[in-house]
Structures are given as structure tokens and as C-alpha cells.
Enzyme design. Sequence first.
Site, mmCIF file in Angstrom:
data_model
loop_
_atom_site.group_PDB
_atom_site.id
_atom_site.type_symbol
_atom_site.label_atom_id
_atom_site.label_comp_id
_atom_site.label_asym_id
_atom_site.label_seq_id
_atom_site.Cartn_x
_atom_site.Cartn_y
_atom_site.Cartn_z
ATOM 1 N N THR A 1 0.861 -1.183 0.000
ATOM 2 C CA THR A 1 0.000 0.000 0.000
ATOM 3 C C THR A 1 0.895 1.231 0.000
ATOM 4 O O THR A 1 1.724 1.400 0.883
ATOM 5 C CB THR A 1 -0.912 0.001 1.237
ATOM 6 O OG1 THR A 1 -1.751 -1.158 1.184
ATOM 7 C CG2 THR A 1 -1.793 1.241 1.277
ATOM 8 N N LYS B 1 -6.578 1.520 -3.965
ATOM 9 C CA LYS B 1 -6.370 1.001 -2.607
ATOM 10 C C LYS B 1 -6.467 2.143 -1.578
ATOM 11 O O LYS B 1 -7.072 1.981 -0.515
ATOM 12 C CB LYS B 1 -5.000 0.312 -2.511
ATOM 13 C CG LYS B 1 -4.631 -0.221 -1.115
ATOM 14 C CD LYS B 1 -5.390 -1.469 -0.743
ATOM 15 C CE LYS B 1 -5.278 -1.855 0.727
ATOM 16 N NZ LYS B 1 -4.131 -2.671 1.077
ATOM 17 N N LYS C 1 -0.664 5.323 9.329
ATOM 18 C CA LYS C 1 0.100 5.215 8.065
ATOM 19 C C LYS C 1 -0.828 5.361 6.843
ATOM 20 O O LYS C 1 -0.586 6.181 5.965
ATOM 21 C CB LYS C 1 0.809 3.866 8.014
ATOM 22 C CG LYS C 1 1.434 3.518 6.662
ATOM 23 C CD LYS C 1 2.194 2.208 6.690
ATOM 24 C CE LYS C 1 1.383 0.959 6.388
ATOM 25 N NZ LYS C 1 0.888 0.851 5.010
#
Lengths: 303, 303
Positions: B101, B180, B248
Site C-alpha cells: 500500500t 487502494k 500510516k
Amino acid sequence: MAIKNVCVIGLGTMGMGAAKSCIKAGLNTYGADISDKALEVLKEAGAVKVAKNAAEFADELEAVQVLVVNAAQANTVLFGANEDGVAYKLKAGTPVMVSCTMGAADAKAIDEKLAALGLPMLDAPVSGGGVKANAGAMTVMASGKPETFEVLKPMLDAISGNGGKVYNVGVEAGLGATVKIVHQLLAGVHIAVAAEAMAMAAKAGIPLDTMYDVVTHAAGNSWMFENRMAHVLKGDYTPLSAVDIFVKDLGLVTETAKALHFPIPLASTAYSMFTNASNAGYGREDDSAVIKTFAGITLPEKQ
Amino acid sequence: MAIKNVCVIGLGTMGMGAAKSCIKAGLNTYGADISDKALEVLKEAGAVKVAKNAAEFADELEAVQVLVVNAAQANTVLFGANEDGVAYKLKAGTPVMVSCTMGAADAKAIDEKLAALGLPMLDAPVSGGGVKANAGAMTVMASGKPETFEVLKPMLDAISGNGGKVYNVGVEAGLGATVKIVHQLLAGVHIAVAAEAMAMAAKAGIPLDTMYDVVTHAAGNSWMFENRMAHVLKGDYTPLSAVDIFVKDLGLVTETAKALHFPIPLASTAYSMFTNASNAGYGREDDSAVIKTFAGITLPEKQ
């Protein structure tokens, strides 16, 4: 003895569905609404009596459900301007189920006024939409005394017994209202964030149908994303539930949070987004039109 | 001719699952990781060769999937410090599927560096968690050239063909990453608003198990609400996915939005909520621990 004569006040989508479900369940059903049209429809569906003011036949009633839009309307139909509301005419002990979406403070205030007239209240917001209301499959989130639930059981069974559910969330008035409010907090934020995510995808040049397909098959899905973003893909903003409904409901969320002295960072942001959408002229469009407030993107047009 | 020799770099939960799925599918599977333990596990599961640096057997490989944690790690394993990364040793034309990611800008930068070495990239983030990775049922959201998808088909089939899905979201590098990111925007906001709603319910004195029951049977539900608030009801914050993961990921959402010059009012708020939870000491607890930052409420204790 089980109640038999029941009345629904407020014959909009939800109220009409509830009243028809009562008729189907074999209850002697009364109805009240300011619309002649609605009264006529319910009469033809088999209502015993209909009237603009339920006070007319209040002495015949054993239970009442109020399904008007908000607390102000509930106060009007129950108490009226000059003590001409139905509450003054009901026999003492007649249970009143108040099912509009409202803040906890309003629910408590109505409960007190009903109690002063000897009328027990069920603070009983509903959800499920018109289809479920018609099917007798409403979800009811209710607080009240156990004996009030008990007396109202035939009416609760009629409106929710066919696949819906009655939740008993406590004794105190205001708890039922708050459960609905917390639910609307989630619903409103989920619509707003669905719009935010799809708008960002549009800006990035991702095909929106692909984005929709990914999300609805993954952990980022919500009931509202799946339901409302389908409208965006079709470019169809015919209101099933309008932007202004969430301006109202997230306003109630805000009031309730204020009364609880509690922060709601995400709901406050979503409230601003819906209010801005309303001011931009989308108030009466489908609530998914909140996506139109994101500038600099191209959204699908209606085919 | 169909590829046969494939390598997974990064053998954490997802990478180990992907590598084992490749073995099960009959591919000659290579693996690389900095952990001796992980290499041993994969060797025993039937890997052809394992190494700390895939550069060791790069000339034997026909496809590579990078499943490390973030863009920085992807750059390290691919390019290394002194051109000692695997990318410099792969035969020209070997496709590289980058599945961590990361922001769109990082994906584009890696794509350019790989292209300069004659290596086609699939920008291919994955989702589904460890169980689905092990089952060969990953969801892959990928962008890249049609011929790169074609060459990688045996490996894509191995990791997702057993109930997962491969989405082709376009040609350009960065689109897969962005899909994503948009998904994580929804996931993160849904967890944060689930916490906000349940915290408000707790403050109002609503039994949380009842609130959970109402929401999960109604239009206010989300996949994350249903999954994560079950942890709150149990008082069990054992991390399945930690608060710091969403610090994150919502950080990547923020970077991507900045690069797109696009506002994300709800995701920005959720980012602040997770960051605050991390600073309060809950970074390594389950991401539902974001609810602990709401003061003045009592939450269920672990039984």
C-alpha cells in the site's frame, strides 16, 4: 384484554405503511392526517375511521402511534394550540407510541407532558423505509416501561412482526430517540464519506464503476455506500431520501451531542457537508447529491 | 510460454500466503525476506529457493511480486543501496508486481525506475487479510499494460483465483495504488465513526450490545462497524490490524489527496483521531482502540 382499537397519526410513507399493517393484522385501525388524499387512501384500505384530528374519535382508542415528521409536529398533533390535541381526549392510561426522529430532550419533554395527562409513552423511533413499513417489517428502537411494551404488543407485532424487530433499549424516555440519533450519525457520515471517496476517485481518473465494484466486495463497504453510490453511477438524484433530511437528522445529532456534552468530530463535519449541499441548491435531491459539492470533477450524467 | 518461476519478496502475513498459494498452484516458487524464520517456513512449504536478497537467484525468475510493508521497503528490495537490489539482476522484460500500500506518486516513481531497467510493472495493491492470502483468494487492484496482466496471469490466478478477484483499473502506474488508497479512506473513516457512534451511545447510557444489534441490522451498518465494534463489546484490543496502520494509511490518503489537490474533510478528521490515539499510547492496539480517546465514558472490560 388485548388492545384492538389503534390509531396512526401522520400518514406519510411510514405512517401509511404502519396503518395498513395494522389493518392486515386484524386490528380496528383509525388514521389521522392533514391530507384528505391520505385519509381517503386509508379509508379505502379498510380503516374504521379517519379524521384530520384524531381527537374526534379519541375516546374509542386503546393505543396511538405518532408518525409525523418531527418533534414540533408531534407536539401539535398531541397537544394542539388550545388543548385541542388528541392527548387531552384519550382515556387515561392509553399508551402513546411516539415514532418520529427527534432529539432526546424533545422525547423527554413529550413524555412529561403525556405523563401529566396520565398517558404512558413509548419513545419509539422506527426505521426501515416505506417498503418495510408496508410489509409490517419495521425496526422499532424503543424505551419505556415494561408494561407499556406489553400493552402495545399487538400493535408492535402488526408493524414489525413480519421480519422487523422491536428493540427494548431501556426504561427512560429519550433512550429510544438517542439510539435512532446514533444510528443516523452513522448513516449520515457513511453517505458523506462515500461521496468523498468517490469524488476523490473521480479526480484521480479511476473509473467509478470499477471503484464501486472494488469497495462493495471489500472491507471498505457500508450499507449506505452500496445503496447511494449506485445513484451516483446512474447520475440519478431522484430523492429517495433527500439531502435536507440529513441536514435535519445531523442537526438532531448535533443537538443531542451538545446535551450530552460530547464531541462528534466526524458527524460535525458531515453536518457541514450536507448543509453546504443544501445551500448549493441540492436540498431536495437524493442525499447522495452531497457529492456535487466537490468541485473540479466530472460525475456520470443520467442516461 | 506461461511463466513458471515466480518469486514473492516480503514474507509477512500477506506475502507468505501469496507464496504458499503459488506453491499450491504448481508454480516454481522462490521467496525472499530478511527473516530467517520466514525463509525456513517457506522452504519447508515447498519453495524452490529462498534468500535474504532475491538478487541471488534473479536470473532464474520469470515474475516477481513485492509484498513488503511500504514504498521505502519496496525501493530497498528492488533497487538496494548500491544497485544491489533484485531489479538490477532480473532479465529484461520480467514483470514486477508491486503490491504494498503506497501513494500514487511512489507507485509512479517505482514504475519509472523499473521501466528504465526494461522491467514492466503492475501497480497491484492487494487486500483481504491473511486468511484470504493463504487461501489464494486475495483481491488485487491493479493498473498496468494489458500484456503485463497477460504474462502475470498464472501468478494472479494462484493468489486470487480461489475466490478473490483481479480488478484492472487502468494502464497508468498510480491508479492501482489510488484505488487502494480510496478504499483505505473508507475503511479508516468507518472505523473512526463506528468508535464515535458507540462512544456517544455509551455516554448516553445506551447498552452497547443493544446499540450494536440495532446498527448491524439496519442501514447504518458498515463492514468495519460490524467487525471492529465486536472487539469493543468484548473489551479485547488484541491487534488484528493496529491503530498505527491507519495512521500510516490515512497519512497516504492525505498525501495522495494533496497530490490530487483535493479536499478530504472526513478522512482528514479520521487521520487526526487515529494520530491522537497513537500519541495516547494505543498505536499497537487494535484499530478499534481509537474509541479510547473519547473521555468521560465507560467501555466494556475484557472478561
